[in-house]
Design an enzyme around this catalytic site. Structure first.
Site, mmCIF file in Angstrom:
data_model
loop_
_atom_site.group_PDB
_atom_site.id
_atom_site.type_symbol
_atom_site.label_atom_id
_atom_site.label_comp_id
_atom_site.label_asym_id
_atom_site.label_seq_id
_atom_site.Cartn_x
_atom_site.Cartn_y
_atom_site.Cartn_z
ATOM 1 N N ILE A 66 -6.742 -6.386 1.534
ATOM 2 C CA ILE A 66 -5.712 -5.860 -0.160
ATOM 3 C C ILE A 66 -4.822 -7.089 -0.697
ATOM 4 O O ILE A 66 -4.225 -7.518 0.189
ATOM 5 C CB ILE A 66 -5.323 -4.838 0.109
ATOM 6 C CG1 ILE A 66 -5.890 -3.743 0.930
ATOM 7 C CG2 ILE A 66 -4.566 -3.946 -0.704
ATOM 8 C CD1 ILE A 66 -7.562 -3.492 -0.021
ATOM 9 N N ARG B 203 12.264 0.660 6.657
ATOM 10 C CA ARG B 203 13.462 -0.245 7.215
ATOM 11 C C ARG B 203 14.148 -1.097 6.119
ATOM 12 O O ARG B 203 15.347 -1.771 6.116
ATOM 13 C CB ARG B 203 13.380 -0.529 8.962
ATOM 14 C CG ARG B 203 12.357 -2.012 7.868
ATOM 15 C CD ARG B 203 11.718 -3.165 9.089
ATOM 16 N NE ARG B 203 11.194 -4.007 8.641
ATOM 17 C CZ ARG B 203 10.512 -4.810 9.639
ATOM 18 N NH1 ARG B 203 10.305 -4.828 10.783
ATOM 19 N NH2 ARG B 203 8.846 -5.308 9.213
ATOM 20 N N ILE C 299 0.559 -0.637 0.043
ATOM 21 C CA ILE C 299 0.158 -0.234 0.428
ATOM 22 C C ILE C 299 0.681 1.177 0.324
ATOM 23 O O ILE C 299 0.643 2.122 -0.649
ATOM 24 C CB ILE C 299 -1.141 0.024 1.492
ATOM 25 C CG1 ILE C 299 -1.986 -0.998 0.976
ATOM 26 C CG2 ILE C 299 -1.767 1.433 1.689
ATOM 27 C CD1 ILE C 299 -2.545 -1.369 2.210
ATOM 28 N N TYR D 158 -3.106 -6.751 16.691
ATOM 29 C CA TYR D 158 -3.388 -6.894 15.698
ATOM 30 C C TYR D 158 -4.678 -5.863 15.451
ATOM 31 O O TYR D 158 -4.510 -4.640 15.486
ATOM 32 C CB TYR D 158 -3.400 -7.581 13.679
ATOM 33 C CG TYR D 158 -3.460 -6.249 13.141
ATOM 34 C CD1 TYR D 158 -2.203 -6.154 12.152
ATOM 35 C CD2 TYR D 158 -4.731 -6.615 12.025
ATOM 36 C CE1 TYR D 158 -2.088 -5.079 11.047
ATOM 37 C CE2 TYR D 158 -4.841 -5.977 11.116
ATOM 38 C CZ TYR D 158 -3.697 -4.983 10.594
ATOM 39 O OH TYR D 158 -3.031 -4.608 9.080
HETATM 40 N N1 LIG Z 1 -2.876 -5.624 2.798
HETATM 41 C C1 LIG Z 1 -4.205 -5.181 3.682
HETATM 42 O O1 LIG Z 1 -4.459 -6.333 3.392
HETATM 43 C C2 LIG Z 1 -4.257 -4.329 4.969
HETATM 44 C C3 LIG Z 1 -5.251 -5.032 5.815
HETATM 45 C C4 LIG Z 1 -5.875 -3.290 6.223
HETATM 46 C C5 LIG Z 1 -4.206 -2.635 6.554
HETATM 47 N N2 LIG Z 1 -3.074 -2.784 6.265
HETATM 48 C C6 LIG Z 1 -1.932 -2.357 6.856
HETATM 49 O O2 LIG Z 1 -1.912 -1.236 5.530
HETATM 50 C C7 LIG Z 1 -0.586 -1.337 5.836
HETATM 51 C C8 LIG Z 1 0.826 -0.974 4.169
HETATM 52 O O3 LIG Z 1 0.304 -2.371 4.668
HETATM 53 P P1 LIG Z 1 0.717 -3.578 3.569
HETATM 54 O O4 LIG Z 1 -0.272 -4.642 2.983
HETATM 55 O O5 LIG Z 1 0.997 -2.813 1.961
HETATM 56 O O6 LIG Z 1 1.972 -4.507 3.894
HETATM 57 P P2 LIG Z 1 3.423 -5.255 3.514
HETATM 58 O O7 LIG Z 1 4.507 -5.695 3.852
HETATM 59 O O8 LIG Z 1 3.767 -5.172 2.088
HETATM 60 O O9 LIG Z 1 4.490 -3.448 2.834
HETATM 61 C C9 LIG Z 1 4.311 -2.658 4.482
HETATM 62 C C10 LIG Z 1 5.837 -2.362 4.669
HETATM 63 O O10 LIG Z 1 5.974 -2.044 5.854
HETATM 64 C C11 LIG Z 1 7.265 -1.922 6.541
HETATM 65 N N3 LIG Z 1 8.332 -1.944 7.527
HETATM 66 C C12 LIG Z 1 7.202 -2.870 9.078
HETATM 67 N N4 LIG Z 1 7.812 -2.778 9.161
HETATM 68 C C13 LIG Z 1 8.530 -1.070 9.221
HETATM 69 C C14 LIG Z 1 8.992 -0.353 10.446
HETATM 70 N N5 LIG Z 1 9.717 -1.064 12.149
HETATM 71 N N6 LIG Z 1 9.557 0.404 10.404
HETATM 72 C C15 LIG Z 1 9.919 0.685 8.712
HETATM 73 N N7 LIG Z 1 9.087 -0.062 7.799
HETATM 74 C C16 LIG Z 1 8.571 -0.781 8.568
HETATM 75 C C17 LIG Z 1 7.639 -3.117 5.401
HETATM 76 O O11 LIG Z 1 9.676 -3.238 5.396
HETATM 77 C C18 LIG Z 1 7.252 -2.390 4.193
HETATM 78 O O12 LIG Z 1 7.484 -2.061 3.364
HETATM 79 C C19 LIG Z 1 0.409 -1.736 6.881
HETATM 80 O O13 LIG Z 1 -0.116 -0.894 8.318
HETATM 81 C C20 LIG Z 1 -0.807 -2.121 7.228
HETATM 82 O O14 LIG Z 1 -1.405 -2.959 8.955
HETATM 83 C C21 LIG Z 1 -3.239 -3.679 5.163
#
Ligand SMILES: NC(=O)c1ccc[n+]([C@@H]2O[C@H](COP(=O)([O-])OP(=O)(O)OC[C@H]3O[C@@H](n4cnc5c(N)ncnc54)[C@H](O)[C@@H]3O)[C@@H](O)[C@H]2O)c1
Length: 253
Positions: free
Chosen positions: A187, A38, A18, A152
């Site tokens: 997502i 990171r 995202i 979570y």
């Molecule tokens: N994918 C889903 O279904 C979904 C649904 C609801 C909410 N979200 C939220 O959306 C956000 C993005 O999720 P996503 O699906 O893109 O996940 P993803 O795993 O594709 O990306 C997460 C990113 O966060 C970075 N990250 C993790 N810990 C970190 C830290 N301590 N410092 C800096 N960077 C860090 C990772 O390196 C990665 O690039 C998250 O907060 C997640 O909880 C995702």
């Protein structure tokens, strides 16, 4: 292609999923984007794809000093900070009986502490240059319970109400800083594919995720990035302290 023209944005978690989608969308619409993550390799790749003036900054969102460094580097390079998207996050699975205290703390350190540190660091910069917009990635799991995601859910519920407190504080102080939370359902990103790939029956698990929403599909990164774009732009200038759901109807049930 100019909905956020001239604005300076920091997007955490922008090496993947995202956050990366938001980086591409905001850059396309005229913002200068600081890709903060990171993951140095993934972040540098996104920065290279977008090209100058967009840039990568190494950031662990749990590191208070690193936040100060990244915000300062952004203001030094571009003169201001207009947009912060707090997308960095992790999902630690487990019900309340199976989670260890260490897992609980790790989950909150990234999702809740990281978002708090980001809001605080951004406010410090935004209030000096006339305002801005902070967008926090919560989840439908910050609105409704999921039995297998106790930590979570708790971390995302914290993000939801932190957002409202930040919005009210900034409004009262006259900072012209807005703060809103975004609540996606499943997502199609590496966060979801990690769960699918680890499942004994991958097709069945993916199908269950697709069926969860009344629209009967996984959300796409763009579905979330377009909502973030709205909140980042001046089109949402009277919107603050609210929670916007992007979930294919899941929480309407
Ligand atoms: N994918 C889903 O279904 C979904 C649904 C609801 C909410 N979200 C939220 O959306 C956000 C993005 O999720 P996503 O699906 O893109 O996940 P993803 O795993 O594709 O990306 C997460 C990113 O966060 C970075 N990250 C993790 N810990 C970190 C830290 N301590 N410092 C800096 N960077 C860090 C990772 O390196 C990665 O690039 C998250 O907060 C997640 O909880 C995702």
């Amino acid at each position: 292609m100019t909905r956020v023209a001239g604005k300076i944005a920091i997007i955490t978690g922008a090496a993947s999923g995202i956050g990366r989608g938001c980086a591409r969308t905001l850059a396309r619409e005229g913002a200068t984007v600081v890709i903060a993550d990171r993951d140095a390799e993934g972040g540098a790749k996104v920065a290279a794809e977008l090209g100058a003036p967009h840039r990568f900054e190494l950031l662990d969102v749990t590191d208070e000093a690193a936040w100060a460094r990244v915000v300062e580097a952004t203001v030094t390079a571009f003169g201001r900070l207009d947009i912060l998207v707090n997308s960095a996050g992790i999902a630690v699975w487990g019900d309340v009986e199976s989670l260890t205290l260490a897992q609980w703390r790790h989950q909150h350190a990234v999702n809740s502490d990281g978002t708090f540190l980001g809001c605080r660091a951004a406010l410090g910069a935004m209030k000096k240059t006339g305002g801005g917009s902070i967008i926090n990635l919560s989840s439908v799991a910050g609105l409704i319970g999921v039995p297998d995601a106790a930590a979570y859910c708790s971390s995302k519920g914290a993000v939801r109400l932190l957002t409202k407190s930040v919005a009210l504080h900034a409004a009262r102080a006259g900072y012209n800083v807005r703060c809103n939370s975004v609540h996606p359902s499943f997502i199609d990103t590496p966060m979801v594919s990690a769960v699918v790939n680890a499942a004994p029956d991958q097709a069945k698990t993916r199908a269950a995720f697709e069926r969860a929403a009344p629209l009967r599909r996984l959300g796409e990164v763009d579905d979330v990035a377009n909502l973030v774009l709205y909140l980042a732009s001046d089109e949402s200038k009277f919107v603050t302290g609210t929670e916007l759901v992007v979930d294919g109807g899941l929480t309407a049930m």
